[in-house]
Every structure is written in structure tokens, then in C-alpha cells.
Design an enzyme around this catalytic site. Sequence first.
Site, PDB file in Angstrom:
ATOM      1  N   HIS A 151      -6.505 -51.504 -29.410  1.00  0.00           N
ATOM      2  CA  HIS A 151      -7.793 -52.085 -29.620  1.00  0.00           C
ATOM      3  C   HIS A 151      -9.011 -51.855 -28.588  1.00  0.00           C
ATOM      4  O   HIS A 151      -9.928 -51.509 -28.540  1.00  0.00           O
ATOM      5  CB  HIS A 151      -7.717 -53.298 -30.552  1.00  0.00           C
ATOM      6  CG  HIS A 151      -7.271 -53.200 -32.032  1.00  0.00           C
ATOM      7  ND1 HIS A 151      -7.999 -52.215 -32.830  1.00  0.00           N
ATOM      8  CD2 HIS A 151      -6.492 -53.798 -32.744  1.00  0.00           C
ATOM      9  CE1 HIS A 151      -7.184 -52.524 -34.087  1.00  0.00           C
ATOM     10  NE2 HIS A 151      -6.376 -53.363 -33.832  1.00  0.00           N
TER      11      HIS A 151
ATOM     12  N   GLU B   1      -7.955 -49.064 -36.055  1.00  0.00           N
ATOM     13  CA  GLU B   1      -6.486 -49.111 -36.093  1.00  0.00           C
ATOM     14  C   GLU B   1      -5.794 -47.919 -35.942  1.00  0.00           C
ATOM     15  O   GLU B   1      -4.730 -48.123 -35.328  1.00  0.00           O
ATOM     16  CB  GLU B   1      -6.208 -49.471 -37.612  1.00  0.00           C
ATOM     17  CG  GLU B   1      -6.443 -50.912 -37.995  1.00  0.00           C
ATOM     18  CD  GLU B   1      -5.753 -51.992 -37.110  1.00  0.00           C
ATOM     19  OE1 GLU B   1      -4.930 -51.862 -36.739  1.00  0.00           O
ATOM     20  OE2 GLU B   1      -6.618 -53.271 -36.994  1.00  0.00           O
TER      21      GLU B   1
ATOM     22  N   HIS C 263      -0.414 -53.271 -29.516  1.00  0.00           N
ATOM     23  CA  HIS C 263      -1.423 -53.073 -30.492  1.00  0.00           C
ATOM     24  C   HIS C 263      -2.661 -53.539 -29.988  1.00  0.00           C
ATOM     25  O   HIS C 263      -3.512 -52.740 -30.333  1.00  0.00           O
ATOM     26  CB  HIS C 263      -0.762 -53.713 -31.622  1.00  0.00           C
ATOM     27  CG  HIS C 263      -1.745 -53.737 -33.021  1.00  0.00           C
ATOM     28  ND1 HIS C 263      -1.307 -52.904 -34.058  1.00  0.00           N
ATOM     29  CD2 HIS C 263      -2.789 -54.070 -33.362  1.00  0.00           C
ATOM     30  CE1 HIS C 263      -2.246 -52.887 -34.765  1.00  0.00           C
ATOM     31  NE2 HIS C 263      -3.208 -53.715 -34.418  1.00  0.00           N
ATOM     32  N   GLU C 264      -2.812 -54.766 -29.654  1.00  0.00           N
ATOM     33  CA  GLU C 264      -4.008 -55.295 -29.272  1.00  0.00           C
ATOM     34  C   GLU C 264      -4.763 -54.405 -28.123  1.00  0.00           C
ATOM     35  O   GLU C 264      -5.868 -54.358 -28.083  1.00  0.00           O
ATOM     36  CB  GLU C 264      -4.037 -56.571 -28.847  1.00  0.00           C
ATOM     37  CG  GLU C 264      -3.689 -57.718 -30.191  1.00  0.00           C
ATOM     38  CD  GLU C 264      -4.245 -57.388 -31.530  1.00  0.00           C
ATOM     39  OE1 GLU C 264      -5.472 -56.884 -31.481  1.00  0.00           O
ATOM     40  OE2 GLU C 264      -3.523 -57.523 -32.669  1.00  0.00           O
TER      41      GLU C 264
END
Length: 501
Positions: A269, A295, A265-266
Site C-alpha cells: 500500500h 489492494e 502487505h502494508e
Amino acid sequence: MTQATEQLKKRLSTIGNIQRAAALLEWDMQTYMPQGGAAARAEQLATLSEISHDMFASQETVRLLEQAEQSASSLDPSSEEARLVQRARRDYDHTARIPTELQSDIARHSALAQDVWQRARAANDFPTFAPYLEKSFDLARQVADNLGYTTEPYDALLDMFEEDAKAAEIAIMFADLKPHLVELTKAIVKSPRKGQDAPIPGPFPIEAQNAVTKKIVASLGYDFNRGSQDQAPHPFCSGFSRNDVRITTRFNRDYLNMALYASLHEAGHAMYEQGLPEEYDNTPLGHAASMGAHESQSRLWENLVGRSRQFAEYVLPTLKEAFPSQMGNVTPDQFYRSANCVQPSFIRVEADEVTYNLHVLLRFELERDVLSGNLKVADLPEAWNAKMQEYLGVTPAAHSEGVMQDVHWAAGLIGYFPTYSLGNLLSAQLWNSIRKVNPDLDEQLRRGEFAPLLGWLREKIHSRARLLKPDALIREATGESLNAKYYVDYLKFKYTALYEL
Ligand code: ZN
């Protein structure tokens, strides 16, 4: 660029440097700072926030901005320079409407409240946290009043994260989405396949988890020459330039997927930030288009890629190499099922793709009610639990896994939550567009060839930085405005097959 715009850019990059230094102090606060540092750090952040705010809202900045607007008035409004000046105007107006004292109060309070939140959450102690939460909402209300709004205070806050979004439209989006999510969850829970989605048993030594998650996100395209991975209680990504974008993750010795999916997820980003054009760095254009757009990238890599059947095949040999005895007999199908266990649960960040947006809906409704004065902070825990029961059929036994689980309200991020759902919807819409031009995508993922996917995202999203408003960016990339249909179709297709519904 005209000379006037160059001068404005120079001024704004000086202010940007102060903000980036503050961001580094915040990163440190959430990673390495000893607990004793909290009070002094809050003052440091308040001071930097005051300095950058005063510089931004100053006569000198507005003079340079007006000069640049004058010289940009003869340019094509869609030119890079004209857009840079437009973005500077938006940022200036936002800053100038917030009094310096309020700005530094927010910076100080957010640092202190996060410190209290962390300890109160660990002790399951809502009463200690409540006055800080009260103040967070109070400050947010003041921000909304200063920024101005036509319908409700929530709109002013939401607009800071998602330009032009309105609470009423978000409510309609959720009303469309909710019945699909509730129905799908109910069907899955009753499925005979339900028992086959258990987590892979550990233990998984933390050192090895750290090494293997780094290896995996590097293989996606996250550049460690311009990044790093550290630990944080609530994982986040923070950038201090496009060439220094850091991610954090968290580990559970008995549950590998916590770290794996936090890292994916990170990294999603971070790849967005690393992909912003060099020439826009530290200018009003050198940012993501919105938090929803941000997101969409994290959720795309975490879910559309990371929880796919193809990725299970790709990643399993790497995981087996890191954990031969724990993962030795695991099949791709078993790993795929364990990564997609749909189960009504308490914690948003660990929620599956089907129930996730119900967690966001709950937060959106509660913070909207508190802001408008219809709900008291003291009554939040009870309201939280009632909605959990209504939407997910579960009631948290402790506030630490209920109303106190997220850092956002302590950090002053009120009005932020809907961007998670906007990002989810957009991730599926982007995926649909990518597949049209890249029919070989599934095979590429199976082979661990992520460059074509990253290349498409770089071209359509990352390199567009903050040139466009969110809606224009989405239309340019996918040919239409945000449409929940793609996310609903994606979920139904995937989970109908997975749970044999
Ligand atoms: Zn995120």
C-alpha cells in the site's frame, strides 16, 4: 493550469491539510494514544471533520469549482487539468450531499466504536459492541440515502471505495469464483502434502522481528526516509503526504509470518502512495484510483512476490541471520510451504490465498443483508457462523474470531470488503501483464532485484494516480477489464504443484 483551476486547487489543498491532520490523529489513535484518550480524540476528529466538510460544501468552494469547470470546458477532457476538475466535482458532490451533522456524527461514532470494539473483542463480548454496530449500519444507511442509488443502498457505499462498481456485479464475480475456491480447498485438505506446511517453530523475539521486517520491506523499495513502521492491533497504512506514508504491523512471538506478511502487505500500500506524482500531492489527483487498485498493490507484494518460491530463496538468508537458532535448518522449500499453508480458518487477514476470498464473500453478503433490512444486527453472529460453516466448514467458538474480528464495521467502512477481492483479482492480472514484458521476473525476485517490478507498477499504476477511473486504469495497464480468470489460473497452477493435486 488556468487561473481558475489554480484557485480551486489552493482551496482544496487547504481542506486537504485539515483532512491530513485528522488522518494523523487517527494514526495516533491506533498506535500510541493511551486508552484514556478515546473520548477526547473522538471529539477532535468530529470537529476537524465538521470544519473540512463545511469548507468543502461551502458557497466559496462551489463558486471556485464552477469557475474552473467553465475554464476547463474548452480543454481536452482527458487532459490533466480537465481530469483534476472532474475529480474535484465528484468529491464536491459527495461531500455536499452529506449534511455536516451526519459527517461529524460519523467521525465521532467511528472513533468511539473502534475503542469499544477493541475492548469488546478482547473480552469476546458481542452484546456490548452490538449497539455501536447497529449505529454504524444506521449511519451507513443514511449516507447511502443521501448519496442516492438506483438499485440498492449498497451500491452508493461501494461507489465511495470503487467508483462505478455495483453490488450485483460483485455478486456475479463471487458466483464465478466460489466453486473454484471451494473445490481447490477441498482437494488441498485431502492432499498427502498437507502435513508439510506447518509454521516454522519460534520463539521469535519481537525486537528482532521488527528489525528484520523493516529491513525486508526496505529492500522491496519502501522508502523509510518517507515512512515508518509501528505496531497496531489491526495493521494499516496511512499517508499524510506522498513523503510521509507510514505502515503498521503486528507481532506474534511464536509465529513470524504474522508480522512478515502484514509488513509486506502494508508496504505494498505504502509504495503506491509514495509513488504518486509529487505534482499531484494534496490535489484531487493525488490519490489512488480506487481501494481495489490499492489492494492490488498490497496483495501483489504480499502474495505474488512474498509467497513465491523465488522470494523464499531470497528472504531466507536474511531471516536466518536474524534468527540463527530458529531458522538455521529451514530449507527454502519448507519456508515456501509454511508461507502457503491452505487451511479453512477463522481469521480473514491470516487466511491463505485460496480461502481468503470466501471470507470476503461472507462479509459482503452479510453487510448487504443488514443494509437492505433482511438481517438484524442482533442476528449477525448466528448468520456469520452459519456462513462460515457453509463456505469454509468451520465454526468459530468465540465472536472475537468470528463476527467481531475486523475493525471495518466499527470504523464505518461498510461496503469496503469487496475491494479486497477486486484487489486480489487485479494483482494476478497485473502479474500476468508484467511477465509478458519482463520474462526475467522470477530470476530477479530470486536475486532480490525488485526495482524492475516496482518500476513497472510505478509507470502503469502509481504515476497514473487518480487520473483514470478504476476500469480505465485496468484496461490501460493490462489491455482488458478486470478478469477473474488470471487469479483462478494463478491459484490452480501454484497450488496444484505445491500440494501435488
Ligand atoms: Zn490492505
